[in-house]
Design an enzyme around this catalytic site. Sequence first.
Site, mmCIF file in Angstrom:
data_model
loop_
_atom_site.group_PDB
_atom_site.id
_atom_site.type_symbol
_atom_site.label_atom_id
_atom_site.label_comp_id
_atom_site.label_asym_id
_atom_site.label_seq_id
_atom_site.Cartn_x
_atom_site.Cartn_y
_atom_site.Cartn_z
ATOM 1 N N HIS A 107 0.846 -1.201 0.000
ATOM 2 C CA HIS A 107 0.000 0.000 0.000
ATOM 3 C C HIS A 107 0.878 1.246 0.000
ATOM 4 O O HIS A 107 0.640 2.175 0.766
ATOM 5 C CB HIS A 107 -0.950 0.012 1.208
ATOM 6 C CG HIS A 107 -2.153 -0.856 1.066
ATOM 7 N ND1 HIS A 107 -3.440 -0.384 1.090
ATOM 8 C CD2 HIS A 107 -2.268 -2.185 0.854
ATOM 9 C CE1 HIS A 107 -4.304 -1.378 0.934
ATOM 10 N NE2 HIS A 107 -3.613 -2.481 0.800
ATOM 11 N N ASP A 130 13.379 1.584 -18.258
ATOM 12 C CA ASP A 130 14.353 0.570 -17.834
ATOM 13 C C ASP A 130 13.666 -0.682 -17.281
ATOM 14 O O ASP A 130 14.262 -1.761 -17.251
ATOM 15 C CB ASP A 130 15.267 1.135 -16.728
ATOM 16 C CG ASP A 130 16.352 2.058 -17.276
ATOM 17 O OD1 ASP A 130 16.685 1.948 -18.465
ATOM 18 O OD2 ASP A 130 16.864 2.891 -16.499
#
Lengths: 242, 242, 242, 242
Positions: A107, A130
Site C-alpha cells: 500500500h 528501464d
Amino acid sequence: MSKLYKGLREEAFEGNLGISKRGLAIYTWGNVSAYDSHKGIFAIKPSGVEYDKLKVEDMVIVDLEGKVVDGKLKPSSDTETHRVLYHEFVHGSFGGKVAMRSICHSHSPYAVAFSQARRTIPVYGTTHADHGAFEIPCTEIMDEEAAKGNYELETGKLIIKTFILRGLSLLQMPMVLVAGHGPFTWGENAANAVYHAAVLEEICKMAHLTLALDPQVEALPDYIIKKHWERKNGPNAYYGQQ
Amino acid sequence: MSKLYKGLREEAFEGNLGISKRGLAIYTWGNVSAYDSHKGIFAIKPSGVEYDKLKVEDMVIVDLEGKVVDGKLKPSSDTETHRVLYHEFVHGSFGGKVAMRSICHSHSPYAVAFSQARRTIPVYGTTHADHGAFEIPCTEIMDEEAAKGNYELETGKLIIKTFILRGLSLLQMPMVLVAGHGPFTWGENAANAVYHAAVLEEICKMAHLTLALDPQVEALPDYIIKKHWERKNGPNAYYGQQ
Amino acid sequence: MSKLYKGLREEAFEGNLGISKRGLAIYTWGNVSAYDSHKGIFAIKPSGVEYDKLKVEDMVIVDLEGKVVDGKLKPSSDTETHRVLYHEFVHGSFGGKVAMRSICHSHSPYAVAFSQARRTIPVYGTTHADHGAFEIPCTEIMDEEAAKGNYELETGKLIIKTFILRGLSLLQMPMVLVAGHGPFTWGENAANAVYHAAVLEEICKMAHLTLALDPQVEALPDYIIKKHWERKNGPNAYYGQQ
Amino acid sequence: MSKLYKGLREEAFEGNLGISKRGLAIYTWGNVSAYDSHKGIFAIKPSGVEYDKLKVEDMVIVDLEGKVVDGKLKPSSDTETHRVLYHEFVHGSFGGKVAMRSICHSHSPYAVAFSQARRTIPVYGTTHADHGAFEIPCTEIMDEEAAKGNYELETGKLIIKTFILRGLSLLQMPMVLVAGHGPFTWGENAANAVYHAAVLEEICKMAHLTLALDPQVEALPDYIIKKHWERKNGPNAYYGQQ
C-alpha cells in the site's frame, strides 16, 4: 511444522520484511508470497501479523487449490489473489513456463494515489522504460457481482483480464495497479517482486511530481523507450554483469 | 505518587512515545491518554513536556470530573477535550459500553492540512475502507461564544455534535478532524488509538496525492467499501488471526 | 583561544548541530549565533564548515561593531545580518530589553518555497496560532542599490523595516521570510531559535499542503487565533509547567 | 588488479556510496566516476551492482578511448556519456584546463521530474544563485537517429550541444538535466560531483514547491543572482575559509 518448506518460508519471510525495510507499507498492509514450482505450493504471510513480530515459521504453506498444507496461522486475506496469479503463471498463457515465482502486494502511497485516481502510468522517462516498455496498467473498478462473490479471487481475475485486454503478458510487465486499492508486483523471486514494488513506487512518485509541473506532459518517444528497455532486457542487453 | 496507577501510566506513556516514533508530531505537539473504567480515571501526558524527556511517572491521573487525582505535573492543556470524550464513551450514546478507552491527539501534517482546509475525507480507496466505512468527519469551525468559553471542553462537544449530526457513533469511526486544528483518534487501548492516528495520517496523505491527480475523483462504490469494512470488522470478519 | 567564551560557544555550537539534526538545511546552509548581553558579543558559526566537521572551538566571537574578538576562523558570511538584528534587540524599539539572544538562519525547503514565491503565511490553523498571533511576514525583494552595497547588513535592515511597516515588534513574531532567500528565526536561547526554525518549517509545510487542497482557504477567525496564542503566551497562559 | 589505480578507485567508490547516503538514487540507479588527468584514465562504477554490495576493487578503469584498462567487471552502461564529457573537459572549449575531474549521474526524484517535464530551472532563489548564476539547462529530447546509434555517447554529445547553444561552458554550470531521463553533475573531485547532485535535487525540490504556490513566479533579479554567485565564486569571494 514440516521442514520441507524451510527454504521457501525463509524466502517469503525476507520478502515480507523487505516491504517494511523499503517503506512500502506501514503496520501489516502488504504481503509477499514465494512459489515452489516442483511442489506446486507457495509460502505466504499470515493475516494481520505486524512485520516486526513476524517469524520465519509463521509463513503459511498453501497449494494451488487454496488448501493450507502446513502452518499454524491463517494465511493472508489476499491469498486467493496470489493463488489466481500463480495459477495463471503455471497454467495460463505462458504455457507452463514459470518465470515468475513471487508476488508482492503493498500500500505504498504514490502507487495507491494512482490506483485511487484510477490512472495508468504512461512511460514519462527512462526510469520507467528501464523496467517496462509499456504503460503500467490500472484495472477497472470491480463490478458489484464480483465484489460480492469471492472478492480476493476476483481481484486476481481482474488483473489477468486487464492484461488480456491490453494484449500484454504478465511477463512483459511485472506491475499492476488495482483501481481503488493499490499495487501488485511479481518477480523471479521474492527479492525481485519486492524490488518491483519499490521501483513502481519510485516511478509513481516521479510521475506524480512530473504531472504537477505539466498535467499534459508527453510520454517518451517510442524509440527511446525501446532503447532503454532493450539495453536492460532485450536479447542484446548490455546492462549488468551477465 | 500512588502505585495504584502504574499500569495505566505505562500504557499512556508508551502511547505518547508512539506519537514521536510514528512521526505524528514534533516536539510536544500531541498527547495520548488511557482510561481505567473500573476506577473511572484516566492517565494523560503532562503539558509541554517533550517526548524524549517524558517519564512514566510524569503521566497525570485525572478523574471524569476533571480533578487531578495523582501526579506532580499539570495535565495536558487538551485534558478537557479528552475528558468530554471519555464522558461520552461511558455515559453517552453507547449506553455504558466502554469499548474505547484511549484517545490520541496529534498534529500530523496531512491530517492538519485537511483540518485547515475544513474538508471531510471521502472513502477514496480500500486503505480507508479497511478502517472505516464512512467519510472521516471534519467539524465546523468553533463559534465565537464557545471559543471564548471553556475552549478545550467545547472542542470535545464539537466533536460529539459532529458525529450526532452525521448519525454516526464514536464506535463506528475512530477518527475526526477538528476544523482549523487537527486530528483526534481513539481506540481500545493506547496502542490502538495511536495506530488510528497513524492510519489517519496515511489515509490523508493518500487522499492528498489522489486529489492532486484528479480534484473530482469519485469515491469507491458502496459495495466495495462494505466488502473491505466487513472483511476486517463485520460479524464474519476473516482478516487477522482471531 | 580565550576560555571566556566557552559557554557561549557551546550554546551556539549545539544550536548549529540542531539545524542538521532537525533536517533544516543540508551541508553548510544555515547558521546559528548566540548573544551574551553582559559582554556585548555573540558566537557564530564559521563560514562554509559542514555540520559534521564543526567543533565547539570553531565558533567565532564577534562584537556588536562586527569586529572578530576571538577565534581562528572567518565568521559566517551572514554575520552582518545577525549583527544588525542583535543591534535592534539591544538598542532598538525594545528599549534595551534583550529578551531575544539567539538567531537561526536555515534553508529548509518549505520555508524557502514561500520565500521564493514571496508570500506571507496567514494563520491557517492552531499550530501557527500557538506560536504567533500574526501572519508570518515576508520581506520585499531587496532593491538594487542595497544589494550592491553591504548586502548582508541590508538583509538585516530589510527584516527590521518589514516589521516596522507591519507595526510588529521582533518580540511578537520570532520568524520572518526574506524574499527570494529563506527564513530567519530568533529566540531566548539557541535551542529556542532552532525550535522556531523547525516550527516555521512545519507551519510552512502545513500551509503548503492546505493551499494545494484549497488555494482560497480562509484564515482562522481572530477569536480562535487569540485563544490559542493566549493559552501558550498570554498573561494567563496555562500551557506548560510554569 | 593493478595497484596503480588504488587512490582513484577509492575516490570513485566513496562517490558512489555518496549517491546512496544522500538518497539520490535507490538500488543501482546512479554512477560516479573520477578522472586522473596524468594517466588519462577514469574509474567508474561497474554496471548493475547495488551500492551496499559494492567494493573498492569493483571500480572499473577506463581510458579516454573507452577501453577497459583494469578491472574484472563490466563498467557502467553510462560509461560512454562520462567518457564524452571527460573528453570535452580535456580537449574541449577549456583548452586543456581540467578543472572538473568527476562526474555523477543519479535518478533523484525532483530532478527527474523536471527532466521528464523537459523544463529548465530559472534562478528562483539564493540557494540556486549560490551554486550557479544561470538557469539549470535541460536538453532537448534526443532524436531518433542518435537514440538508435551509440545512445550513451550521444547523451554526452547532447549535453555538450545544450551548453554550446546557451553560450555556457561546463565550468560555469556543473549541472544539467537530460530530457526524459535525469541529472548529470560534475565537480573538482568525486565528493564535489556528488555535492552538486545533492544541491541540484534540493534546488529542484524548492523550485517544485515554489511553482505549486505560484506557477508564474518571477526569477530573482539579476543583481541578487550576481551578488550571491560572486560572494561564493567570484574573484572577491568571501564565503568559506580560503
